[in-house]
Design a protein around this motif. Structure first.
Motif: not given
Length: 515
Positions: A455-462
């Motif tokens: 999440f903190f690397m790329a936030r793909p799910t957001m």
């Protein structure tokens, strides 16, 4: 050995893991703006929308496959254990885990869809934490560690719980039967008979592959879950005047539990995570197998499955037990001593006994038999789901070695699971649950820490959720997903699929222009 197991269990299930499970659920709920509430209607719509294909199963089949893993002994015996050791307040914390965990389930299942790939041997979709740790984190070693941990947990530690619950439920109805000496241990004929049936049916299903597994769970899970909830509702209606009191017990004891605040939260969260599997990293394997147009779709469907498991089935069990008063509370006291004792001393807490007694008090012998049947189906389908998860991780570990390694690995897992089913069926319930908790805790640590880093690397799910909601707001007739466009890397399956869709669209336009 039992002392060692309990020591390791205490280390893994320290307060740190309990706070991590609750904290991750709250964090993702805030980040998704409580998508588990905002998009509840969309979850229902999506369940019945998707269709299976040659490569994947339908959204509904993926839902029932994940529910097969979720709805098991944790819903019947696990809830009883939470009450028996943590008091009625533990049920409140199971609800909290279920509500917050729905957002965690969205995240991990969406990640599984984003980074899924096709099995080089079968062409079927494969995915899960090992795959998204390799693709999203760029750290294959972490994926390998998770795959090995999942293999150990799902093929060695967890099957025994389900098998133990099945045979205990059967012996509760018809007794142990004639005892026999098996390898120096006295074992009842009933226990051996139940074990033999489990092993035969299990073998027939797992040797049929994912399609047969999905077909079995698609039928068995909804049938038993609905029947179970209906009978529980009848009990609640028959004792309608008790419902406000039961609610009061659950909420009141959540913070001043008879077994102590720590026991209520600890047992509620532990059994909540075991039952709902939110954050555990097991649900994403089924999610990745689904045929969908957009990764967010299966993420939302899997979030709904947590509601079914925890807020419906677990609540049904809790209300039956508390309404009928068929429980003891041991709390943190030594074995045999009780804070509250409504049943005879020695009634097994880590078993379906509380639930069976509640059913029997209303339905007589039928209630006892029904619980035994429900336990069989719930636990059996969980064993099947556990095998599928183990299979996916074998495929992950052997996919670059070759078909022969894949076949040998899958065969060994099948045999190992049958051995552990037999071991769990013939051992004490408390010891088997402690082993299972180690497996659950181990993969939960690896998965939750990993998805937080992603999440903190790329936030793909957001990014995926934002893309899906934008298309939904625009009223598109068919959803599409282009990971490159929204800044997601290494989603190789979806990149290739989108490219093929664009090429097909251009071909159609050229044909129309030529006409």
């Amino acid at each position: 050995m039992e002392g060692l197991v309990n020591t390791v269990n205490g280390i893994i299930w320290s307060p740190a893991l309990i706070y991590l499970c609750l904290g991750a659920g709250l964090f993702y709920s805030i980040m998704t703006r409580f998508a588990q509430v905002r998009l509840f209607g969309e979850m229902i719509r999506l369940i019945f929308k998707g269709k299976s294909s040659a490569d994947g199963i339908s959204s509904f089949q993926a839902l029932t496959l994940s529910l097969a893993g979720r709805v098991g002994m944790g819903n019947i015996a696990g809830v009883a254990a939470a009450i028996g050791f943590g008091g009625p307040g533990a049920v409140f914390w199971m609800w909290v885990v279920g509500f917050l965990g729905a957002s965690t389930a969205y995240v991990e299942s969406t990640l599984a869809q984003i980074y899924k790939e096709k099995d080089v041997n079968t062409g079927q979709y494969r995915g899960g934490p090992a795959y998204y740790f390799e693709r999203a984190l760029g750290q294959r070693w972490y994926g390998v560690i998770f795959a090995i941990a999942a293999l150990i947990a799902l093929s060695m530690f967890l099957p025994g719980i389900q098998a133990n619950g099945v045979v205990n439920a059967v012996t509760q109805v018809i007794g142990e039967g004639t005892t026999m000496n098996i390898l120096g241990a006295e074992v009842g004929a009933t226990r051996l008979g139940a074990l033999a049936i489990i092993l035969v049916v299990f073998g027939i299903i797992i040797f049929g592959g994912i399609k047969r597994i999905a077909t079995v769970t698609e039928f068995a899970v909804p049938f038993m879950a609905i029947g179970y909830i209906v009978l529980a509702l009848i009990i609640m209606i028959s004792r309608f005047e008790m419902i406000p009191q039961v609610f009061g017990m659950i909420v009141g004891d959540a913070f001043t539990a008879q077994a102590g605040l720590g026991a209520a939260i600890g047992w509620g969260v532990k059994r909540g995570v075991y039952s709902s599997e939110a954050g555990q990293g097991t649900g994403p394997h089924a999610a990745a197998a689904a045929e969908v147009d957009h990764p967010a779709q299966q993420g939302l469907v899997q979030a709904f499955s947590v509601y079914v498991d925890t807020l419906l089935v677990c609540s049904a069990t809790a209300f039956m037990i508390l309404t009928m008063g068929t429980y003891n509370i041991q709390g943190t006291l030594p074995e045999g001593q009780y804070l509250v004792q409504n049943l005879v001393a020695g009634t097994e807490i880590n078993s379906p006994a509380f639930t069976q007694m509640a059913m029997e008090s209303v339905y007589g012998a039928f209630g006892n038999i029904f619980i035994a049947i429900a336990v069989f189906f719930f636990a059996f389908t969980t064993i099947v789901a556990n095998y599928y998860i183990a299979e996916v991780n074998v495929v992950y570990l052997t996919r670059f070695i070759g078909p022969k390694a894949n076949r040998i690995g899958l065969f060994l897992v099948k045999i190992l699971m049958m051995v552990m089913i037999a071991y769990g069926a013939l051992n004490s319930a408390g010891y088997i649950w402690a082993i299972g908790d180690i497996g659950v805790g181990l993969i939960a640590w690896l998965n939750i820490v990993g998805i937080l880093i992603i999440f903190f690397m790329a936030r793909p799910t957001m990014k995926v959720l934002k893309d899906y909601e934008a298309q939904r707001k625009a009223g598109v007739t068919r959803y599409t997903f282009d990971p490159v466009k929204i800044g997601i890397k290494n989603a190789l399956y979806w990149e290739e699929r989108h490219l093929k869709e664009q090429q097909a669209l251009k071909s159609d336009l050229l044909r129309k222009d030529a006409k």
